[in-house]
Design a protein around this motif. Sequence first.
Motif, PDB file in Angstrom:
ATOM      1  N   SER A 124      78.237  51.889  32.269  1.00 50.20           N
ATOM      2  CA  SER A 124      78.632  53.059  31.805  1.00 50.20           C
ATOM      3  C   SER A 124      77.861  54.511  31.952  1.00 50.20           C
ATOM      4  O   SER A 124      76.725  54.514  32.460  1.00 50.20           O
ATOM      5  N   LEU A 125      78.727  55.318  32.174  1.00 43.42           N
ATOM      6  CA  LEU A 125      77.966  56.754  32.660  1.00 43.42           C
ATOM      7  C   LEU A 125      77.656  57.649  31.436  1.00 43.42           C
ATOM      8  O   LEU A 125      77.343  58.735  31.662  1.00 43.42           O
ATOM      9  N   LEU A 126      77.886  57.167  30.173  1.00 44.51           N
ATOM     10  CA  LEU A 126      77.684  57.979  29.002  1.00 44.51           C
ATOM     11  C   LEU A 126      75.782  58.553  29.022  1.00 44.51           C
ATOM     12  O   LEU A 126      75.834  59.819  28.724  1.00 44.51           O
ATOM     13  N   PRO A 127      75.159  57.743  29.238  1.00 43.03           N
ATOM     14  CA  PRO A 127      73.663  58.505  29.514  1.00 43.03           C
ATOM     15  C   PRO A 127      73.584  59.558  30.568  1.00 43.03           C
ATOM     16  O   PRO A 127      72.996  60.538  30.093  1.00 43.03           O
ATOM     17  N   GLU A 128      74.181  59.457  31.702  1.00 42.74           N
ATOM     18  CA  GLU A 128      74.097  60.374  32.554  1.00 42.74           C
ATOM     19  C   GLU A 128      74.966  61.733  31.999  1.00 42.74           C
ATOM     20  O   GLU A 128      74.396  62.880  32.104  1.00 42.74           O
ATOM     21  N   LEU A 129      76.061  61.419  31.407  1.00 39.08           N
ATOM     22  CA  LEU A 129      76.863  62.489  31.067  1.00 39.08           C
ATOM     23  C   LEU A 129      76.096  63.197  29.738  1.00 39.08           C
ATOM     24  O   LEU A 129      75.877  64.606  29.990  1.00 39.08           O
ATOM     25  N   LEU A 130      75.428  62.420  29.032  1.00 38.70           N
ATOM     26  CA  LEU A 130      74.669  63.170  27.664  1.00 38.70           C
ATOM     27  C   LEU A 130      73.542  64.069  28.326  1.00 38.70           C
ATOM     28  O   LEU A 130      73.031  65.300  27.947  1.00 38.70           O
TER      29      LEU A 130
END
Length: 427
Positions: A192-198
């Motif tokens: 997942s790229l969610l942490p990077e996006l946030l």
Amino acid sequence: MARYHIETYGCTSNRGETQQIEQALREGGHHPADGPESADVAILNTCTVLEKTERNMLARAKELDKETPADLVITGCMALAQGEEFQSADVDAEVLHWDDVPQYVLNGECPTITPDTETVLNGVVGILPIARGCMSDCSYCITKQATGRIESPSVEENVEKARALVHAGAKEIRITGQDTGVYGWDTNKGTSLLPELLDRICSDIDGDFRVRVGMANPKGLHGVREELAAVFAEHDELYNFIHAPVQSGSDDVLADMRRQHAVSEYLEVVETLDDHLDYWTLSTDFIVGFPTEEPADHEESMALLRETRPEKINVTRFSKRPGTDAADMKGLGGQTKKDRSKEMSEAKMELMAEAYEEMVGHTSSVLLVEDGTDESLVGYDEAYRQVVIADAQERGLEIGDTVDVEITSHNTVYAFGEPIERAQVAD
């Protein structure tokens, strides 16, 4: 240029799709009409998550077909998964994918951005769909037939969309998707790229705003739980809130649902956030009365509910959806589903009341985002718990303000806050 009327039903992700459709229409020089009767085109963005929802969508489509003198366009999950149902119901409409709606309405015209073209917001709330589709294959889900597999725009593209929302006046950005936890799985080798996006949204965008992360299945969260919890702990812009639908406390039922995660993985996500955050909100969903759910399975769900003590719980009775594998299973009796739903719903209300009772006497920072009744305004605190300020407008407060309040009482599912007067500094 056309005047359009658009209606949206279903989840926040669907509302995000509508905002993108509206943005394209505005940039094409089109403007919203006062209602379907005065529109050149009416657009119905549908949901089909439950059988009752499906019936409501068909009924509203028939009404719009009569109310709208010109074109009717139907899009959204029901349009994509069960588009033939509208034809069978004698609804005269064009059934389209979300992406095809703007071009159909524009009718080949070149976009004409005018000085009054603005990013579409819902008050001070901007919805940002970060991806479409999911990586799950749940046996009961009809929505996947509409959305398909995950398609993730780049982190940079989503950051720019978020920046545009903030520059347009958004004070709250709602990150949405069918499953935000698997954002980037298609482009980042299953991670997942969610942490990077946030982290990028909070670090790279100037302005006073908050960010809420929408539904993320436990499987996607599990692999990045440490990184995600660290990002939450670092950035005050993020509401300390996670919506992780577990659906059942029984691994056997989860396997029959094809949910991909085990109960232990859900628990590890919760424990990791507990380790990093002192004050946060867990939101989850349970399906009661799945065809293979035995009494012992239901008790495991009840036990998991009491163990993890989520502050927001959605309880849904199982409903067969056409074209899904679970629709072919022999269902449980209606009374069984009703009884299990009642038991869980009562436990849900007790847990929510206890969570809000614990807030009383504490101070919270609340972002006001919508009107309440009379002179009240409604906002959310750092953990995305709903707080009402009863006489906010009398005090000169407005939507978009952030105010420190003392929580004075609650009404089971929301709290009441009293603004704290800031000390005046002497000249």
